[in-house]
Design a protein around this motif. Structure first.
Motif, PDB file in Angstrom:
ATOM      1  N   PRO A  17     -10.100   3.626 -58.836  1.00 59.20           N
ATOM      2  CA  PRO A  17     -11.234   4.509 -59.169  1.00 59.20           C
ATOM      3  C   PRO A  17     -11.664   5.339 -57.970  1.00 59.20           C
ATOM      4  N   GLN A  18     -12.044   6.611 -58.245  1.00 57.42           N
ATOM      5  CA  GLN A  18     -12.453   7.523 -57.182  1.00 57.42           C
ATOM      6  C   GLN A  18     -13.857   8.050 -57.419  1.00 57.42           C
ATOM      7  N   LEU A  19     -14.545   8.298 -56.312  1.00 60.65           N
ATOM      8  CA  LEU A  19     -15.796   9.051 -56.328  1.00 60.65           C
ATOM      9  C   LEU A  19     -15.593  10.251 -55.419  1.00 60.65           C
ATOM     10  N   SER A  20     -15.805  11.431 -55.938  1.00 58.78           N
ATOM     11  CA  SER A  20     -15.634  12.652 -55.148  1.00 58.78           C
ATOM     12  C   SER A  20     -16.849  12.852 -54.243  1.00 58.78           C
ATOM     13  N   VAL A  21     -16.592  13.077 -52.950  1.00 58.60           N
ATOM     14  CA  VAL A  21     -17.649  13.327 -51.976  1.00 58.60           C
ATOM     15  C   VAL A  21     -17.408  14.700 -51.352  1.00 58.60           C
ATOM     16  N   MET A  22     -18.296  15.632 -51.611  1.00 60.37           N
ATOM     17  CA  MET A  22     -18.209  16.973 -51.051  1.00 60.37           C
ATOM     18  C   MET A  22     -19.019  17.008 -49.758  1.00 60.37           C
ATOM     19  N   ASN A  23     -18.312  17.017 -48.643  1.00 57.00           N
ATOM     20  CA  ASN A  23     -18.935  16.967 -47.318  1.00 57.00           C
ATOM     21  C   ASN A  23     -19.138  18.394 -46.776  1.00 57.00           C
TER      22      ASN A  23
END
Length: 436
Positions: free
Chosen positions: A313-319
């Protein structure tokens, strides 16, 4: 053959491009940054349209002549090609240009060799370099042939320098592989220890220079080196995160990915990449200010598929929202589950939102409860203990009374057909997961 210089820092870049390669300008800028990361001075570049690769030079013969003229005019001592060349193409270009030629794979390996700090990382890099070199040994030292044998049955040339190099290289590869296997066994034991403790495991993944190490330092007290460089961090670092609503979790920082990452390097860095493969959740970090972020996400997902982590499972993190001029926020899907977090690891904006989301995603999959099992459930008790699901236990004439703290995914298989597992099955049915 020309004399090879020990170190070439004045570099001419050859930038092949085609319709299938996407944005040639962006790719060229990334390659130039790779070269600067390796410590070389970029003197200039030659663009080369390549739709049908030349088997001799990869680029066309006319373009090879143009590169040779540029080498002489700029007095370059190394030519770096933004593509993976075959050993024959690399050797032919070196003969034609009379300077050292390094392809994209060789350049990335060189950067990794400079940046590796741990014993494990150095072993992994050297092993990948030797495997890369094994295909590029040429018959360049025949004047160093061993003395010819004089006895019957031993006449003819002895072992050539090329054969000696191949034999020594093979022996070195075997030795490094054994050492690395030992180190990787130790890391596997460490990961198993974390599994037994049922501490949720989170791994940071993403394209190189997306800000993973900066985010790692912001969430932990890791002190990982972070800089505006490609491949600033190579060695895997694991730290505990305590300030989550679900309880403690383990966060791992992994090496950044890049287009056309050498396969030998992917194979060598099994220990680093295993942190992603064995994680409960991947934080896929992207540069929010990068117009190509979706393309780079596909590159990362391709490597994850290659190492067997495509289903994690992935969680997208926009840095880097500070650079993009965007506000911090949490995006959710139609069911209300967090799908994307926008933040700046450098300024701290949005980090609290990420901690809340991590607590939701990790805590929602765990079961914190007490279950009572009969004395006949000895086998189930042993399996729960082996899985690290038991935090405390009491025993009396009626059986075991167990305090459980474990992911639902760990407990569910143990609640199978065993007649003594009925209390555990009832617990899981009643203890519904926390909705994210």
């Amino acid at each position: 053959m020309f004399d090879r210089k020990k170190k070439g820092e004045r570099a001419l870049l050859v930038l092949p491009h085609s319709r299938s390669m996407g944005d040639g300008v962006r790719r060229g800028e990334e390659f130039a940054e790779l070269v600067r990361s390796a410590g070389a001075e970029v003197l200039g570049h030659v663009a080369a349209r390549v739709e049908d690769p030349n088997p001799r030079y990869y680029i066309g013969t006319g373009k090879a002549d143009e590169v040779a003229e540029a080498v002489r005019a700029l007095e370059a001592d190394v030519v770096l090609v933004d593509h993976i060349l075959t050993p024959v193409q690399e050797r032919n270009l070196e003969k034609h240009l009379s300077v050292r030629v390094v392809d994209r794979a060789g350049l990335i390996l060189d950067i990794f060799a400079q940046r590796a700090r741990s014993h494990e990382g150095k072993l992994e890099v050297e092993l990948a370099q030797l495997k890369h070199l094994a295909t590029r040994l040429v018959r360049g030292w025949t004047h160093l042939d061993s003395q010819r044998g004089g006895a019957i049955g031993l006449r003819g040339p002895g072992e050539t320098q090329l054969e000696t190099d191949r034999r020594l290289l093979g022996e070195r590869v075997k030795m490094l592989s054994k050492r690395l296997e030992k180190v990787q066994t130790q890391r596997t034991q460490q990961r198993r220890s974390r599994l037994r403790n049922t501490v949720p495991r989170v791994a940071l993944v993403g394209y190189t220079n997306a800000g993973k190490s900066t985010l790692f330092n912001a969430l932990t007290t890791g002190g990982v080196y972070a800089a505006d460089l490609l491949f600033a961090t190579l060695d895997p670092t694991v730290r505990k995160v305590d300030d989550l609503s679900c309880g403690p979790a383990v966060l791992a920082d992994t090496v950044g990915f890049i287009r056309e990452l050498p396969h030998d390097l992917v194979a060598a860095f099994r220990a680093t990449l295993a942190e992603a493969r064995d994680a409960d959740l991947l934080l896929h970090v992207s540069d929010a200010a990068d117009d190509e972020r979706e393309l780079l996400r596909r590159v990362v997902n391709g490597v994850l598929e290659e190492i067997g982590a495509g289903d994690v499972p992935q969680l997208s993190v926009m840095n880097k929202i500070d650079l993009a001029g965007l506000p911090a926020r949490v995006d959710r899907d139609a069911e209300g589950k967090p799908s994307q977090v926008w933040l700046s690891a450098a300024t701290g904006e949005g980090l609290d939102g990420l901690r809340v989301v991590l607590g939701e995603l990790l805590g929602g999959e765990r079961v914190h409860a007490t279950v009572s099992l009969s004395l006949g459930a000895g086998r189930l008790h042993a399996r729960l203990k082996a899985a690290g699901a038991i935090t405390a236990e009491r025993i009396d004439d009626s059986g075991w009374h167990l305090d459980l703290d474990a992911p639902r995914s760990v407990l569910a298989p143990l609640a199978g057909g065993d007649e003594h597992a009925a209390p555990l099955r009832q617990l899981l049915e009643a203890e519904a997961p926390v909705e994210a």
